[in-house]
Design a protein around this motif. Structure first.
Motif: not given
Length: 66
Positions: A8, A30, A57
């Protein structure tokens, strides 16, 4: 997303990604277990990324192509 280490990253100009042919909306899990809507990029080397504070991620579910 098998066998890929997805991260991410922060987008410098998110508006540019909305019309990019390499981007697609996705639900991203997440590290803390929360799920957020984010842009998934197939390009892998975009200049619009700020990778200074990236995180891994856990899972990515791409939206169906229209």
């Amino acid at each position: 997303m098998a066998k890929k280490q997805l991260k991410i990253v922060r987008l410098i100009e998110p508006e540019l990604c909305l019309e990019c042919r390499f981007s697609q909306m996705a639900a991203v899990e997440q590290a803390d277990g929360t799920t957020s809507r984010m842009i998934y990029c197939r390009r892998r080397d975009c200049d619009n990324w700020d990778t200074s504070e990236s995180e891994v991620a856990n899972d990515v579910h791409l939206d169906d192509a229209a």
